[in-house]
Scaffold this active site. Structure first.
Site: not given
Lengths: 296, 296, 296, 296
Positions: D132, D162, D206
Site C-alpha cells: 500500500y 495499491k 472511498s
C-alpha cells in the site's frame, strides 16, 4: 561580540530611505555592537534590486565609517550576481562578505555548495567570507560538521559561518573541532544562551538592534557562572520574541524599531506592514514585559 | 533527575527476550537513574505487538520492584488501543503513563490532540500522564506553549511533557510559565546542557543507559556555574552521538549496550542490525573518544 | 499548443552565449511550437544576473522576430526587480510576462501573493501575465482553485497560470470553472496526457525542445480518441525522462540538446555538467529507446 | 474493476457497529464492485485495536460470503503485529492482504522495506499481497519503479501495489514495465481518468462507495474513446470531492454515507464528526451538483 543584522528603511511608498541610517548606525555603535550584518534576512536584502542592494551596502559602510566591521550579505539565486555584489562590497570598503547559497536551484552536494561559495568569494578575494546557514529559509541543510570538514580541505579560505539553526550539538561540535580554522557566529537570538553554553563567542541577530542591553547583561551573567540570572535574562528575550511572532516577524520588528525611536518605515512585499491596531497591541504587550525598561 | 529510555531486548530470532532485563534494571538503578521510560522510541514500543508491549511493561515494572518510578509509553495509532495499554499499565503497577499522539491520522487541531490524550488518560485515571512531543518522528508539531495554555484550561489533569525537540526557547517559555502546572522533561541528550540552561530539572534519553556518569558530572558542573567544564563534558556526549549516528542510530546504540556488558540482541524491522565490521569500527571510534573510561 | 521552455546557452567558461539562439529558435518554430517561454526554470533564469536576464530576453525576442509569441519569465526574490524586468520585457517587445512568487520570503496568504503579482504586473501593463505555479521548487503551494477564485475578484487582469504540478484534479477544476477568465498551461511533460484528459489546450515544457514530434503525435491521437496509441506515445516520453533523471535533470537535458545538434554548453552553478562518460551512457540509453527516430 | 475501500461503522459512543455491514456489502456488490478493501485508510483500520481489526475483517468476509474478493489491510507500526493480522486474515478466508509499511520508524532503504513486507507476507503465504503506497500519509516515498525492479528479483511473490499518489508518469512506467509481474491498482478517485489514461485496469477508493455509477460511466466513456464525455464525468467527481474536502475528508464521507441511506456513525479520534450544520451545508452543496441523481 554581538553583531546587529540591520533593517533596511523604506519610505511609506516602499522606496529605499537612507535618511534614518545615520542615527541607526550611531545608536548601534553606542550600544556596543561589535559589527553590522547588512542586507541579510533582517535587512530584506533579497527584496532589493541589485542597484538597491549596492546602495544599502554603501550607505551603511559610509555611515559606519570604519568604527566597527561591516559584513555585507550577497546571497542570490544567481551565483554570478552574488559574485558581482561581493566585488562591489569590496570596492566600497566592506570588511567582510556573507552569502546564502542559491535556493531556487539548490546545490545537490556539499561539493557543489562549496563550488558555489568559491565562485562568490572570487569577487572579493582577501575579504573574510561567512557562509550563511539558515536551513529553515533556504532548504539547504547539509550536515555542517561534514561541510566544514570538506571545506578545511577544499575551501580553506572560507572564514566562517553564520549559523542560524537550533541544532546546538552540531554547532558545538563545529565550534570545538574547527576553532582554529573557522569562525562561527550564532544566529538565534532567543536561544543565545544555548549558543553560549556551546561555546559561541559571537552572534548575529535582529533583536540586538532594539534590546542590546538585555543580551549584554545575559552574556556577562553567563561568563560569571550565574546561570540562574542568565536564564532569567534569556527568558525576557524569549517573551519579547513570543510577543512579536504573533505577527509576521519581520514587520513586527520594524514596528518595534519605531517604538524605540528609530522609525524605518514598512517592509516590502511579500511582507505586509502591521496594522495600527496590531502595533498598539504589540506595544502594550511589550510594556507589560517591561521591555522599554530593560531593553537598553 | 535522569530517566533512562530503556531498550527492548530481543533474541537473535527477533523474539522478546526478558532475560537481560534484571541486569539492565539493576545497573540503571545503581547508576543513579531517577526513573525508567519503557516502550518509548528507544524501546521500539511501536514495533511490538499489543501482547508484547504488555509483557515488556510487566517485565520492567517487576524488575524495578518499586525502587524507582516506571513510566510506560502507550502511544499507538489507535487511541483506543493506547487507552487499553494505559489501563494495563495501571493494573500492573506502573507509576506513570506517556503517549505520542496518533500519527497515521494526525490530530488536526490542539483541541483534537487534547481530546485524544484525554481519551487515553481515561484508561489510567489517577496516574500521571506525560504527552510525548517528538515532532521529528510524529509530524505532530503544535506550538507547545499554546498547547499547554489550552491544556491548563481543558485538560488540567495532564501531568507534563516529554519534550524531544531542539526549540530551546519554546521549552524555556513552557518551563517558566507552567512550572506550577506541568512537569517538563527534556529529551535531547546531545543538547542536555541547553536544556539545563533553559531550566530543565529532568531529562529522558537513550544514552543515559550507557553513559550515565558523563551526564551526572555535567549536571554537577552546570549547577556549580562551571560552564567551561560543563561544555567540555557535553562535547564528549556530542562526539559519542556523532560516532554512532554514522550508523542507524537505534541499532548502533543496541550494539553499544553489548560493548558495555549488557547484550540485548538486534533491533526489529524496519531497522537492521549493524554488521560485525560496523560494530568493530564503532567500538574503535568510541575507544578513541575515551568513552569506556568516562562513560560511567 | 506547445510552448517550449527555452534553455540558456553558455560558453564553456560560463558566459552567456548568444550564438546558438538563432538556430535554436528557427528549429523550434519549424517544429511547430506555439510560443517560447524564456528565462524560466529550464532557462536558468534565476541563475542569471539582472543584466544577463535582459540580454537573454532581448536575444530571444529578436531571434523570433514576431513569428510566435515570446513569454518572458521575470520571477525574482525581489518583487521590485521582477517589476523592472517586466518593464524591460515590455520595452523590448515581449508578448507576455510570467513570474514565480518570491520564495526566500514566501507570501503568507493568497492576498499577499496577489499583491506581489499585481506589483510585478504594473511593470508591463497591458501585457498578458501568467502566474508560474511550481510548488515543488518555490514551496508556495496555495490551493490554486481558491487562488483563482480570489483573483477573479481582486486581480481580474491576471491572464493565466503556468501550472507545473501533478494535482490533475485541481488543474481540471481550474480549467473547467475559469475557462472564460484564465488561461491554464500545463507544465509536466511526462504527464501531458493526464493534462489533456483534464482539458488542457496548451502546455509549456522543456522536452518539447528536443522531442516535439512525439508530443504532436500524442496530442493528435488523444484528439482522435485513440487512447491506447496516445498512452504508448506518452510512455515513450516517460521513458525518455526516466533516462535523463538518473542524472541532474537540467544538465542532462542540455546534454541532449547537443546530441540533437543544438550544442548550448554547460549549466551554471549550482548545477554541474554531466561527465563525458555520463553523456555517452545517456546517449546510449536514448538510442535504445529509439529516441533519435521518434523525437522529431 | 473498481474496488471500494470500505468504511468502518461505529456507534454514537465509538464502539464497533457490525449491524450496517450486511446492507453496505449488499449495496456495494449490487453496484458492481469488483472487490472490497477492508481496514484501509477509509476504514480507519489503524484507529482500531488489534481485536477490533480482526472483528471487522471477519464481519466483512462473512457478509461478502465469497461473492467478490475481500482484501484486508494489515499495515501497522509493528511488522510483527502486521504479520499476525495477515495470519488471521488468511484463517478467516480473506482473498488477499495489503499493508502500509511501518511509519513511526520508516524503512531506511528499499531493501528494508522489502524485508518488512516479506515478514508480513509470511503470515499469509499463498495469499496475494499488495503493498500500500500512500506516501502523503506514510512519508515512505521510494521511487516505485526502482522498488518494483528490486522486488522482481528479491520479492517476486509480491502480487501488486495499491498506488495512491499523483505521479501518473511513475504509475504508467510501473504499469507498462511490470504488467506481467505485478498488479497495480490506482488509488486517487479524483484522478481516476488520469490513471486510466496511464493504463490502470483497476482502482481502489472511498468515493466508489457512494458514487459508483458515475465512475462506471466514466470508464465506459474512456474505453469508447469519448474523451470529452469522460472528462465531464471526472469533473463531477472532482466537484464532489471539492465539496467534501472543505471539511475533514473522512468524517465528511461518513456523513455522505448517511445521506445515501447507509448510516455508519461518527469517525474515531483523532477525527471529529461533522456538525449538524456542516452536514446540512454539505448535503445542500451535493444537491446543487446533482450528486443524488448521478451518483448511482
Amino acid at each position: 561580540g554581538l553583531v546587529a543584522a540591520t533593517f533596511t528603511p523604506f519610505t511609506a511608498e516602499g522606496k529605499l530611505d537612507q535618511e534614518p541610517i545615520g542615527t541607526m548606525v550611531d545608536t548601534l555603535i553606542a550600544s556596543g555592537m561589535a559589527g553590522l550584518y547588512v542586507n541579510g534576512s533582517t535587512g530584506e536584502g533579497v527584496s532589493l534590486t541589485g542597484r538597491e542592494r549596492r546602495q544599502m551596502a554603501e550607505a551603511f559602510v559610509e555611515a559606519v565609517a570604519g568604527r566597527i566591521p561591516v559584513i555585507v550579505q550577497v546571497g542570490h539565486n544567481s551565483v554570478q550576481e552574488s559574485r558581482e555584489l561581493a566585488e562591489h562590497a569590496q570596492e566600497i570598503g566592506a570588511n567582510a562578505i556573507s552569502a546564502t547559497p542559491p535556493t531556487y536551484f539548490k546545490p545537490a552536494s556539499i561539493e557543489l555548495l562549496l563550488d558555489s561559495l568559491r565562485e562568490i568569494m572570487q569577487g572579493a578575494q582577501g575579504l573574510p567570507f561567512y557562509y550563511y546557514h539558515i536551513p529553515r529559509i533556504t532548504g539547504v541543510d547539509f550536515d555542517l560538521h561534514a561541510l566544514l570538514s570538506q571545506a578545511a580541505k577544499d575551501l580553506p579560505e572560507l572564514n566562517g559561518v553564520k549559523y542560524t539553526a537550533q541544532s546546538i550539538h552540531e554547532f558545538q561540535a563545529c565550534r570545538a573541532h574547527f576553532a582554529d580554522k573557522f569562525d562561527l557566529l550564532y544566529g538565534c537570538d532567543e536561544m543565545l544562551l544555548s549558543g553560549l553554553g556551546a561555546g559561541a563567542n559571537g552572534a548575529v541577530g535582529s533583536t540586538y538592534n532594539f534590546a542590546p542591553g538585555l543580551y549584554r547583561r545575559m552574556i556577562e551573567a553567563f561568563r560569571q557562572g550565574e546561570n540562574e540570572a542568565a536564564r532569567e535574562l534569556q527568558l525576557l528575550s524569549v517573551e519579547m520574541v513570543q510577543a512579536f511572532v504573533r505577527y509576521p516577524a519581520l514587520p513586527a520588528q520594524k514596528a518595534i524599531m519605531e517604538m524605540v525611536g528609530m522609525p524605518i518605515g514598512p517592509p516590502r512585499l511579500p511582507w505586509r506592514d502591521l496594522t495600527t491596531q496590531e502595533k498598539q497591541t504589540l506595544e502594550g504587550d511589550l510594556k507589560k514585559l517591561g521591555f522599554f525598561e530593560w531593553r537598553e
